[in-house]
Design a protein around this motif. Structure first.
Motif, PDB file in Angstrom:
ATOM      1  N   ARG A 142     -49.081 -11.352 -53.340  1.00 23.18           N
ATOM      2  CA  ARG A 142     -48.388 -11.205 -54.629  1.00 23.18           C
ATOM      3  C   ARG A 142     -48.983 -10.031 -55.409  1.00 23.18           C
ATOM      4  O   ARG A 142     -48.261  -9.167 -55.889  1.00 23.18           O
ATOM      5  CB  ARG A 142     -48.495 -12.496 -55.461  1.00 23.18           C
ATOM      6  CG  ARG A 142     -47.670 -12.444 -56.761  1.00 23.18           C
ATOM      7  CD  ARG A 142     -48.051 -13.550 -57.718  1.00 23.18           C
ATOM      8  NE  ARG A 142     -49.394 -13.404 -58.232  1.00 23.18           N
ATOM      9  CZ  ARG A 142     -49.782 -12.523 -59.164  1.00 23.18           C
ATOM     10  NH1 ARG A 142     -48.923 -11.685 -59.686  1.00 23.18           N
ATOM     11  NH2 ARG A 142     -51.038 -12.476 -59.571  1.00 23.18           N
ATOM     12  N   ASP A 194     -42.976 -12.835 -62.089  1.00 21.45           N
ATOM     13  CA  ASP A 194     -43.131 -14.281 -62.044  1.00 21.45           C
ATOM     14  C   ASP A 194     -41.870 -14.937 -62.612  1.00 21.45           C
ATOM     15  O   ASP A 194     -41.460 -14.627 -63.725  1.00 21.45           O
ATOM     16  CB  ASP A 194     -44.359 -14.686 -62.866  1.00 21.45           C
ATOM     17  CG  ASP A 194     -44.712 -16.152 -62.739  1.00 21.45           C
ATOM     18  OD1 ASP A 194     -43.799 -16.999 -62.630  1.00 21.45           O
ATOM     19  OD2 ASP A 194     -45.910 -16.461 -62.778  1.00 21.45           O
ATOM     20  N   PRO A 195     -41.254 -15.862 -61.871  1.00 22.23           N
ATOM     21  CA  PRO A 195     -40.009 -16.480 -62.331  1.00 22.23           C
ATOM     22  C   PRO A 195     -40.201 -17.574 -63.378  1.00 22.23           C
ATOM     23  O   PRO A 195     -39.237 -18.146 -63.859  1.00 22.23           O
ATOM     24  CB  PRO A 195     -39.412 -17.058 -61.045  1.00 22.23           C
ATOM     25  CG  PRO A 195     -40.593 -17.350 -60.192  1.00 22.23           C
ATOM     26  CD  PRO A 195     -41.602 -16.275 -60.516  1.00 22.23           C
ATOM     27  N   VAL A 242     -38.555 -21.556 -52.694  1.00 22.71           N
ATOM     28  CA  VAL A 242     -39.816 -22.138 -53.138  1.00 22.71           C
ATOM     29  C   VAL A 242     -40.251 -23.130 -52.069  1.00 22.71           C
ATOM     30  O   VAL A 242     -39.489 -24.040 -51.713  1.00 22.71           O
ATOM     31  CB  VAL A 242     -39.660 -22.822 -54.515  1.00 22.71           C
ATOM     32  CG1 VAL A 242     -41.008 -23.320 -55.010  1.00 22.71           C
ATOM     33  CG2 VAL A 242     -39.044 -21.860 -55.529  1.00 22.71           C
ATOM     34  N   VAL A 256     -43.827 -14.096 -55.473  1.00 24.27           N
ATOM     35  CA  VAL A 256     -43.738 -13.794 -56.906  1.00 24.27           C
ATOM     36  C   VAL A 256     -44.519 -14.787 -57.759  1.00 24.27           C
ATOM     37  O   VAL A 256     -44.750 -14.528 -58.943  1.00 24.27           O
ATOM     38  CB  VAL A 256     -42.268 -13.689 -57.381  1.00 24.27           C
ATOM     39  CG1 VAL A 256     -41.596 -12.472 -56.765  1.00 24.27           C
ATOM     40  CG2 VAL A 256     -41.488 -14.953 -57.090  1.00 24.27           C
ATOM     41  N   ALA A 281     -43.435 -19.341 -54.754  1.00 28.87           N
ATOM     42  CA  ALA A 281     -42.079 -18.784 -54.803  1.00 28.87           C
ATOM     43  C   ALA A 281     -42.052 -17.427 -54.119  1.00 28.87           C
ATOM     44  O   ALA A 281     -42.940 -16.601 -54.323  1.00 28.87           O
ATOM     45  CB  ALA A 281     -41.621 -18.657 -56.253  1.00 28.87           C
ATOM     46  N   LEU A 282     -41.019 -17.230 -53.330  1.00 27.30           N
ATOM     47  CA  LEU A 282     -40.831 -16.015 -52.557  1.00 27.30           C
ATOM     48  C   LEU A 282     -39.484 -15.408 -52.938  1.00 27.30           C
ATOM     49  O   LEU A 282     -38.456 -16.087 -52.872  1.00 27.30           O
ATOM     50  CB  LEU A 282     -40.840 -16.384 -51.071  1.00 27.30           C
ATOM     51  CG  LEU A 282     -40.978 -15.321 -50.015  1.00 27.30           C
ATOM     52  CD1 LEU A 282     -42.376 -14.708 -50.062  1.00 27.30           C
ATOM     53  CD2 LEU A 282     -40.747 -15.937 -48.631  1.00 27.30           C
ATOM     54  N   ALA A 283     -39.471 -14.145 -53.381  1.00 29.37           N
ATOM     55  CA  ALA A 283     -38.220 -13.421 -53.608  1.00 29.37           C
ATOM     56  C   ALA A 283     -37.729 -13.006 -52.225  1.00 29.37           C
ATOM     57  O   ALA A 283     -38.348 -12.191 -51.550  1.00 29.37           O
ATOM     58  CB  ALA A 283     -38.444 -12.209 -54.495  1.00 29.37           C
ATOM     59  N   GLY A 310     -39.898 -11.806 -47.539  1.00 28.18           N
ATOM     60  CA  GLY A 310     -39.817 -11.665 -48.977  1.00 28.18           C
ATOM     61  C   GLY A 310     -41.142 -11.313 -49.618  1.00 28.18           C
ATOM     62  O   GLY A 310     -42.155 -11.101 -48.941  1.00 28.18           O
ATOM     63  N   ASP A 361     -34.154 -23.660 -53.191  1.00 23.96           N
ATOM     64  CA  ASP A 361     -33.609 -22.302 -53.306  1.00 23.96           C
ATOM     65  C   ASP A 361     -32.930 -22.173 -54.661  1.00 23.96           C
ATOM     66  O   ASP A 361     -32.257 -23.114 -55.116  1.00 23.96           O
ATOM     67  CB  ASP A 361     -32.559 -22.035 -52.225  1.00 23.96           C
ATOM     68  CG  ASP A 361     -33.083 -22.127 -50.815  1.00 23.96           C
ATOM     69  OD1 ASP A 361     -34.311 -22.103 -50.624  1.00 23.96           O
ATOM     70  OD2 ASP A 361     -32.258 -22.220 -49.892  1.00 23.96           O
ATOM     71  N   LEU A 363     -32.513  -8.082 -52.075  1.00 27.53           N
ATOM     72  CA  LEU A 363     -33.090  -9.335 -52.538  1.00 27.53           C
ATOM     73  C   LEU A 363     -31.961 -10.319 -52.819  1.00 27.53           C
ATOM     74  O   LEU A 363     -30.891  -9.935 -53.298  1.00 27.53           O
ATOM     75  CB  LEU A 363     -33.928  -9.115 -53.796  1.00 27.53           C
ATOM     76  CG  LEU A 363     -35.180  -8.253 -53.617  1.00 27.53           C
ATOM     77  CD1 LEU A 363     -35.889  -8.059 -54.947  1.00 27.53           C
ATOM     78  CD2 LEU A 363     -36.129  -8.873 -52.609  1.00 27.53           C
ATOM     79  N   LEU A 379     -34.515 -16.798 -54.791  1.00 27.96           N
ATOM     80  CA  LEU A 379     -35.867 -17.282 -54.505  1.00 27.96           C
ATOM     81  C   LEU A 379     -35.804 -18.463 -53.551  1.00 27.96           C
ATOM     82  O   LEU A 379     -34.867 -19.261 -53.595  1.00 27.96           O
ATOM     83  CB  LEU A 379     -36.549 -17.757 -55.784  1.00 27.96           C
ATOM     84  CG  LEU A 379     -36.747 -16.767 -56.915  1.00 27.96           C
ATOM     85  CD1 LEU A 379     -37.327 -17.475 -58.136  1.00 27.96           C
ATOM     86  CD2 LEU A 379     -37.651 -15.631 -56.492  1.00 27.96           C
TER      87      LEU A 379
END
Length: 176
Positions: free
Chosen positions: A11, A87-88, A57, A33, A41-43, A30, A158, A52, A55
């Motif tokens: 990250r 960061d989401p 998770v 993030v 969490a992965l973009a 990904g 997701d 992209l 996300l």
């Protein structure tokens, strides 16, 4: 180095990874993030179109392996001017809090269970170690049933992907 430490380093370095998800044998490309004590969490990069797409998770304990992705995709994203999201703002320390924070930021979420079930909708309750979901079907119709899934059975979440967005746009706001 623990999985959490490795993901946190990825990250910080904005490193494109391929992450293998043990329960489903799926791999996701990904950018990490956010990393919490239970989830990360992965973009997600959609490889077919090099873009992209929301996300995914995943639970830290479900990471089978991770490895740097080849350089083409990262270079192609950079060439297109795609920036790695920040960061989401999801709460990644407990399943109930994750689903509440996801629902607060996204119209619908996709919940994948350890049993292979896929549910898309709006979490209406996360109490008592269970999530209740007002579900939207594949035809973008709100369903009358509200399936319930135990928190420990949630394998993946997701959100923010094009599919979830289109389902919500076509279904409209949930009833009630």
């Amino acid at each position: 180095m623990t999985v959490a430490e490795r993901l946190e380093r990825a990250r910080t370095d904005r490193e494109l990874l391929t992450v293998e998800h043990a329960p489903t044998d799926e791999a996701f490309d990904g950018y990490v993030v956010a990393v919490g004590p239970e989830w990360f969490a992965l973009a997600v990069v959609e490889p077919a179109v090099v873009a992209l797409n929301g996300l995914v998770v995943l639970r830290l304990v479900d990471v089978a392996a991770d490895a740097p992705e080849g350089t083409f995709v990262a270079r192609a994203l950079e060439h297109q001017g795609v920036e790695v999201p920040g960061d989401p703002g999801l709460e990644l320390h407990a399943t109930g809090k994750l689903l509440e924070s996801a629902a607060a930021r996204h119209a619908v979420v996709t919940v994948h269970t350890r049993q292979g079930e896929v549910l898309i909708g709006v979490p209406t309750s996360t109490a008592d170690g269970r999530v209740e979901l007002l579900e939207v079907d594949a035809d973008a119709e709100w369903m009358d049933d509200t399936p319930v899934v135990a928190h420990e059975d949630v394998a993946r979440v997701d959100l923010g992907g094009r599919y979830e967005q289109l389902l919500y746009e076509l279904a409209g706001p949930p009833p009630g």
